[in-house]
Design a protein around this motif. Structure first.
Motif, short mmCIF file in Angstrom:
data_model
loop_
_atom_site.label_atom_id
_atom_site.label_comp_id
_atom_site.label_asym_id
_atom_site.label_seq_id
_atom_site.Cartn_x
_atom_site.Cartn_y
_atom_site.Cartn_z
N ALA A 82 65.35 48.62 70.39
CA ALA A 82 65.59 47.36 69.70
C ALA A 82 66.97 46.78 70.04
CB ALA A 82 65.46 47.56 68.19
N ALA A 83 67.97 47.64 70.13
CA ALA A 83 69.31 47.19 70.49
C ALA A 83 69.34 46.62 71.91
CB ALA A 83 70.32 48.33 70.36
N ASP A 84 68.58 47.23 72.81
CA ASP A 84 68.52 46.73 74.18
C ASP A 84 67.85 45.37 74.29
OD1 ASP A 84 69.79 49.02 75.06
OD2 ASP A 84 67.94 49.99 75.77
N LEU A 85 66.98 45.04 73.33
CA LEU A 85 66.24 43.79 73.36
C LEU A 85 66.96 42.62 72.70
CD1 LEU A 85 62.68 45.14 72.49
CD2 LEU A 85 63.55 44.47 74.75
N ARG A 86 68.08 42.90 72.06
CA ARG A 86 68.84 41.84 71.41
C ARG A 86 69.34 40.83 72.44
NH1 ARG A 86 72.79 45.05 67.51
NH2 ARG A 86 73.23 45.89 69.54
N PRO A 87 69.27 39.55 72.08
CA PRO A 87 69.77 38.53 73.04
C PRO A 87 71.27 38.59 73.20
CG PRO A 87 68.88 37.50 71.03
CD PRO A 87 68.74 38.99 70.90
#
Length: 62
Positions: free
Chosen positions: A57-62
């Motif tokens: 989820a952290a990697d997917l943050r804009p």
């Protein structure tokens, strides 16, 4: 502190009410439930699965 009951928390950024709550429980799992339907069921994740989710989820943050 009562260790038999999870201590639920949600993100401080969840101001819309459309979110989930998370709790660590005493048997080493992370519990997740819908904030709007607290009696609708709870998911339980082991520590490795939860850490993988949080990292992704952290990697997917804009």
């Amino acid at each position: 502190m009562d260790l038999t009951k999870p201590r639920w928390r949600k993100s401080t950024k969840s101001d819309t009410g459309a979110c989930v709550e998370v709790a660590d429980n005493i048997i080493g799992h992370v519990l997740v439930r819908d904030t709007k339907d607290r009696d609708g069921g709870t998911l339980a994740f082991g520590p490795a699965a939860w850490q993988s989710f949080v990292s992704t989820a952290a990697d997917l943050r804009p």
